[in-house]
Scaffold this motif. Structure first.
Motif, short mmCIF file in Angstrom:
data_model
loop_
_atom_site.label_atom_id
_atom_site.label_comp_id
_atom_site.label_asym_id
_atom_site.label_seq_id
_atom_site.Cartn_x
_atom_site.Cartn_y
_atom_site.Cartn_z
N ARG A 39 0.84 -1.20 0.00
CA ARG A 39 0.00 0.00 0.00
C ARG A 39 0.87 1.25 0.00
O ARG A 39 0.59 2.23 -0.69
CB ARG A 39 -0.93 -0.03 1.23
CG ARG A 39 -1.69 1.23 1.54
CD ARG A 39 -2.48 1.91 0.45
NE ARG A 39 -3.25 1.04 -0.40
CZ ARG A 39 -3.70 1.39 -1.61
NH1 ARG A 39 -3.48 2.60 -2.09
NH2 ARG A 39 -4.38 0.58 -2.34
N ARG A 42 2.15 1.86 -3.46
CA ARG A 42 1.09 2.43 -4.29
C ARG A 42 0.90 3.92 -3.99
O ARG A 42 0.73 4.74 -4.89
CB ARG A 42 -0.22 1.69 -4.08
CG ARG A 42 -0.22 0.31 -4.67
CD ARG A 42 -1.52 -0.43 -4.34
NE ARG A 42 -1.49 -1.79 -4.80
CZ ARG A 42 -1.85 -2.17 -6.01
NH1 ARG A 42 -2.29 -1.29 -6.88
NH2 ARG A 42 -1.78 -3.44 -6.37
N GLN A 46 1.49 7.04 -6.56
CA GLN A 46 0.40 7.98 -6.80
C GLN A 46 0.84 9.41 -6.48
O GLN A 46 0.59 10.34 -7.25
CB GLN A 46 -0.81 7.61 -5.95
CG GLN A 46 -2.01 8.49 -6.18
CD GLN A 46 -3.20 8.06 -5.34
OE1 GLN A 46 -3.10 7.19 -4.47
NE2 GLN A 46 -4.33 8.66 -5.59
N LEU A 76 4.79 -2.22 -9.77
CA LEU A 76 3.83 -1.20 -10.21
C LEU A 76 4.33 -0.49 -11.46
O LEU A 76 3.55 -0.16 -12.35
CB LEU A 76 3.58 -0.18 -9.09
CG LEU A 76 2.81 -0.72 -7.88
CD1 LEU A 76 2.87 0.28 -6.73
CD2 LEU A 76 1.37 -1.03 -8.26
#
Length: 97
Positions: A39, A42, A46, A76
């Protein structure tokens, strides 16, 4: 974690023999740490958008976490819509004080 939290029973986990007598329980399971690390990767991707990421690891204690985090960022980068350049570097410090 609350002060009175007892954690999970250590018998629910594979504990190395040399730690068995030293542990009373497990507060945060490894899988939960890995999930939170993913997380975090991510969130970093972002927040950074298309900006170059410079990842700096403080040796020695942070290496395993750092490697796991970079693995998630790499995944990712490979599987996402965009690819962001990542530079990796390491520092070693003598004291945390």
């Amino acid at each position: 974690i609350r002060d009175d939290e007892s954690g999970y029973n250590k018998n629910l986990f594979c504990i190395p023999k040399h730690y068995e007598e030293d542990l009373e329980g497990v507060f945060i399971p490894h899988g939960l740490i890995l999930d939170r690390t993913e997380r975090l990767a991510r969130n970093i991707m972002q927040d950074m958008g298309s900006h170059h990421i410079v990842a700096l690891c403080v040796l020695k204690g942070g290496y395993k976490f750092f490697a796991d985090l970079l693995d998630h960022i790499k995944a990712l980068n490979q599987n996402g819509d965009k690819s962001v350049p990542v530079t990796v570097d390491f520092v070693r410090i003598k004291s945390y004080c």
